[in-house]
Design an enzyme around this catalytic site. Structure first.
Site, PDB file in Angstrom:
ATOM      1  N   ASP A 188      70.621  43.624  34.389  1.00  0.00           N
ATOM      2  CA  ASP A 188      71.155  42.437  35.059  1.00  0.00           C
ATOM      3  C   ASP A 188      72.371  41.788  34.389  1.00  0.00           C
ATOM      4  OD1 ASP A 188      68.688  43.120  36.032  1.00  0.00           O
ATOM      5  OD2 ASP A 188      67.871  41.105  36.086  1.00  0.00           O
TER       6      ASP A 188
ATOM      7  N   GLU B 192      58.278  43.068  27.301  1.00  0.00           N
ATOM      8  CA  GLU B 192      59.330  43.486  28.241  1.00  0.00           C
ATOM      9  C   GLU B 192      60.444  44.251  27.509  1.00  0.00           C
ATOM     10  OE1 GLU B 192      61.035  40.170  30.300  1.00  0.00           O
ATOM     11  OE2 GLU B 192      61.966  41.429  31.853  1.00  0.00           O
TER      12      GLU B 192
HETATM   13  C1  GLC Z   1      64.606  42.412  35.476  1.00  0.00           C
HETATM   14  C2  GLC Z   1      65.194  43.699  34.904  1.00  0.00           C
HETATM   15  C3  GLC Z   1      65.051  44.817  35.926  1.00  0.00           C
HETATM   16  C4  GLC Z   1      63.574  44.955  36.304  1.00  0.00           C
HETATM   17  C5  GLC Z   1      62.972  43.624  36.750  1.00  0.00           C
HETATM   18  C6  GLC Z   1      61.456  43.693  36.903  1.00  0.00           C
HETATM   19  O1  GLC Z   1      65.314  41.972  36.572  1.00  0.00           O
HETATM   20  O2  GLC Z   1      66.520  43.515  34.551  1.00  0.00           O
HETATM   21  O3  GLC Z   1      65.543  46.015  35.421  1.00  0.00           O
HETATM   22  O4  GLC Z   1      63.425  45.902  37.307  1.00  0.00           O
HETATM   23  O5  GLC Z   1      63.254  42.618  35.806  1.00  0.00           O
HETATM   24  O6  GLC Z   1      60.878  44.145  35.711  1.00  0.00           O
END
Ligand code: GLC
Length: 436
Positions: free
Chosen positions: A176, A407
């Site tokens: 992101d 995460e």
């Molecule tokens: C965030 C991450 C993305 C992922 C999402 C759910 O947006 O950047 O890569 O898919 O979270 O985990």
């Protein structure tokens, strides 16, 4: 003494395995899909689910295939598989379906996609599963859907057949707030930005998340897409943010190869096979355009200006996973990777520690992500870079073992950050790291 130590070690490994399996069960909804983590991400995400199915296949094959079937329930008529499928309502995430207002008669979904890792993880799930007959019959039934998904990328995101597929939103890249998007995103006008409230900061330290400024651009883009009714071809012409992400392009190239492989197992037509070969051929020709010989890496391209986005990020090394690059470039990249990791205990930081924008805590601007490491590891193996691959394996393993299924991880201390009890990290443990 040695055997006691060995047995203690193997017991603690199996404990981690049991914890990872339990985590997936706890994050499972209706025995059908897995949320990435509760509260922060309470729906089904596209590439999260693909990676998570790799975890499931190690102990529950039916559940692995159910994950993929649920994801495909959200597929649009155009072939696109959205980045989020909103199977159920939840108040804890912004932006929800009412903000996206994406007209998908199949299901409530977001209006963008995510890195197309599906064909590759389906192949990996097939190779790992025991019941091949059942798997093949399921794969046969979903082959037209995967093919349609790839066709969507090639036709809607590369309408002029350049071999480079475009993305219109940083969320679509899955990385992101990577520094690569900092400059191109500034072309997005903020004049008509509607007020909105972020939900993520209620649970996570703001220093670990994208900034409010980043979010303004994300939301402004979403509003712009809505105004144009998500018309993909029109957006190719007018989207102010349009980049060829090295991540998406590498992942699509690899997925095309894996799709071709699966076509040999299924009843696919010669015509469809030829189409995939043509896509791969176009991609192979275009790939050199990503190469920056001064930096010794492949880099994303801003398709509006034609300029390379000159950063060394973990995304750069996803080009190894594509399998499309020459051995010579792979060995140059292995040296670049070693140099960029000199100050890090855990490989691979999402941005080189030498970069002025490096921030070891903030999401995709420094921290280490297990799924990215898995892809880079696998890519390095393709190119016989075993030592570096093992270093990635070992440091990722230690970080997860020490700090649990977070995460992402601080590359300097190894500490886990962001969302807790994270599905794709647990899945990577089960599929990839649970080996010693
Ligand atoms: C965030 C991450 C993305 C992922 C999402 C759910 O947006 O950047 O890569 O898919 O979270 O985990």
């Amino acid at each position: 003494m040695l055997s006691l130590l060995k047995s203690l070690l193997s017991r603690s490994t199996s404990n981690t395995r049991i914890q990872a399996q339990q985590l997936l069960r706890d994050n499972s909804e209706d025995d059908a899909y897995t949320v990435p983590t509760r509260v922060l991400y309470p729906f089904q995400w596209n590439w999260d689910s693909c990676f998570t199915s790799l975890g499931w296949v190690t102990f529950d094959e039916d559940r692995a295939w159910a994950e993929i079937a649920s994801l495909l329930k959200g597929q649009c008529r155009s072939g696109k598989i959205p980045h989020i499928i909103f199977h159920k309502d939840s108040e804890s995430y912004f932006p929800g379906p009412d903000i996206w207002q994406y007209d998908n008669p199949e299901m409530k979904t977001s209006g963008i996609s995510q890195p197309p890792v599906l064909a590759t993880t389906v192949r990996m799930t097939y190779e790992r599963c025991k019941n091949k007959e059942q798997a093949l019959s399921f794969i046969n039934s979903i082959m037209p859907k995967i093919f349609a998904y790839h066709r969507w990328w090639h036709e809607r995101r590369d309408p002029h057949n350049t071999g480079l597929v475009a993305t219109y939103h940083p969320w679509e890249t899955g990385r992101d707030n990577s520094v690569e998007w900092d400059e191109p995103i500034k072309a997005v006008p903020l004049d008509d930005l509607q007020p909105y409230v972020r939900q993520d900061l209620a649970t996570i330290n703001p220093a670990y998340r994208p900034t409010n400024e980043d979010y303004d651009y994300y939301v402004a883009l979403l509003q712009l897409f809505k105004t144009h009714k998500y018309d993909q071809i029109k957006l190719y012409e007018i989207s102010p943010f349009k980049v060829a992400d090295i991540g998406i392009n590498s992942i699509l190239a690899r997925a095309n190869s894996d799709l071709l492989y699966m076509m040999t197992l299924c009843d696919s037509s010669e015509e469809d096979r030829q189409t995939v070969l043509n896509w791969l051929d176009m991609q192979a020709k275009a790939f050199e355009g990503f190469w920056n010989s001064d930096r010794g890496v492949y880099q994303s391209i801003n398709l509006i200006t034609g300029e390379k986005l000159d950063f060394v990020t973990s995304g750069s090394f996803l080009s190894l996973w594509s399998g499309l690059i020459p051995f010579e470039s792979a060995s140059i990249m292995a040296s670049t990777l070693e140099n960029m990791c000199h100050a890090t205990k855990v490989l691979v930081p999402s941005l080189s520690a030498d970069d002025a924008k490096y921030d070891r805590y903030r999401y995709w601007r420094g921290p280490v992500w297990a799924i990215i490491n898995f892809m880079i590891y696998d890519g390095l193996k393709i190119y016989d870079q075993k030592l570096l691959a093992d270093q990635i394996f070992n440091t990722t393993r230690t970080a997860i073992k020490t700090y649990g299924f977070k995460e992402y991880y601080d590359p300097v201390s190894g500490e886990g950050l962001g969302g807790d009890n994270f599905s794709w990290t647990a899945a990577m443990w089960l599929y990839w790291l649970d080996k010693k």
